[in-house]
Write an enzyme that holds these catalytic residues in place. Structure first.
Site, short mmCIF file in Angstrom:
data_model
loop_
_atom_site.label_atom_id
_atom_site.label_comp_id
_atom_site.label_asym_id
_atom_site.label_seq_id
_atom_site.Cartn_x
_atom_site.Cartn_y
_atom_site.Cartn_z
N HIS A 176 7.62 0.56 1.49
CA HIS A 176 8.84 -0.30 1.34
C HIS A 176 8.93 -0.68 -0.07
O HIS A 176 7.85 -0.67 -0.93
CB HIS A 176 8.87 -1.35 2.25
CG HIS A 176 7.76 -2.39 2.16
ND1 HIS A 176 7.50 -3.41 1.52
CD2 HIS A 176 6.55 -2.23 2.96
CE1 HIS A 176 6.55 -3.94 1.54
NE2 HIS A 176 5.96 -3.67 2.46
N CYS A 192 2.60 -4.15 3.36
CA CYS A 192 1.61 -2.55 3.39
C CYS A 192 1.79 -2.15 1.95
O CYS A 192 1.33 -2.32 1.25
CB CYS A 192 2.59 -1.79 4.55
SG CYS A 192 2.51 -2.34 6.10
#
Length: 224
Positions: A176, A192
């Site tokens: 992302h 993440c």
């Protein structure tokens, strides 16, 4: 004498105009060089629907973390994403020994997964909510966000997210964007795999649902 005076005046006027034009050209050239050096086109302001992604000042980011095409011999087929968390790089394999390389920031969630997965969902300006682990680890920071945040410039997922699955199981592993481009190339407390927002927009446009992702932790990937 009148003709000579007129001729001299005309030549003087041409000289003045030439000097002025030269001065404009010099200033424009210097400005262009400055803009190229401090604001690469790849990280300029980006209008994306109702949102405007701000320009990124790359002067404080390691040049190796900026998007670039590199030599990358691999047996993985074109279209595969390879995430090397130790090197802080994500590669999109292009074939013929080349790949597009992006710098990444790695959070604890990003260090908790290794192996192969498939992109089964893509989202633009995705909704986000902190994981239970994040709320347990940093309750003061995340507990009040338990219901999540709508997509937008303040959303930690940024403008795009890629969701990784193994079979029908959501791995909870995401690729992302970020609200903190200065963290690219570093390990951070949460999240993440994060890319500069302009980079995740670029990557998102290049990959499809069903694309294979291989995550390498500590120099090796675990097959799935």
């Amino acid at each position: 004498m009148i003709i000579k005076a007129r001729h001299f005046a005309r030549l003087s006027g041409i000289a003045v105009i030439t000097v002025l034009l030269a001065g404009c050209a010099s200033r424009s050239s210097s400005l262009a060089e400055k803009e190229i050096n401090t604001t690469p086109a790849a990280y300029a302001k980006l209008i994306d629907g109702i949102h405007t992604i701000p320009e990124v000042d790359t002067s404080g980011i390691d040049a190796a973390m900026l998007r670039q095409r590199v030599d990358y011999p691999t047996d993985e087929p074109a279209g595969t994403i390879v995430v090397n968390t130790a090197a802080r790089h994500l590669y999109l394999v292009e074939g013929d020994g080349k790949a597009m390389r992006y710098g990444i920031g790695v959070g604890k969630e990003g260090l908790a997964f290794a192996g192969a997965a498939t992109i089964k969902r893509k989202a633009e300006w995705p909704h986000w909510r902190p994981t239970q682990n994040m709320m347990d680890r940093e309750p003061a920071r995340y507990r009040h966000l338990a219901s999540g945040l709508a997509g937008g410039l303040g959303n930690p997922l940024g403008p795009r997210a890629l969701y990784l699955y193994q079979g029908d199981r959501d791995t909870m592993f995401r690729i992302h964007g970020t609200t903190e481009p200065e963290t690219i190339g570093n390990a951070v407390s949460s999240g993440c795999i994060r890319l500069i927002n302009q980079d995740i927009v670029d990557l998102y446009s290049r990959v499809k649902i069903g694309s294979r992702v291989v995550v390498v932790q500590g120099g090796r990937a675990l097959s799935s």
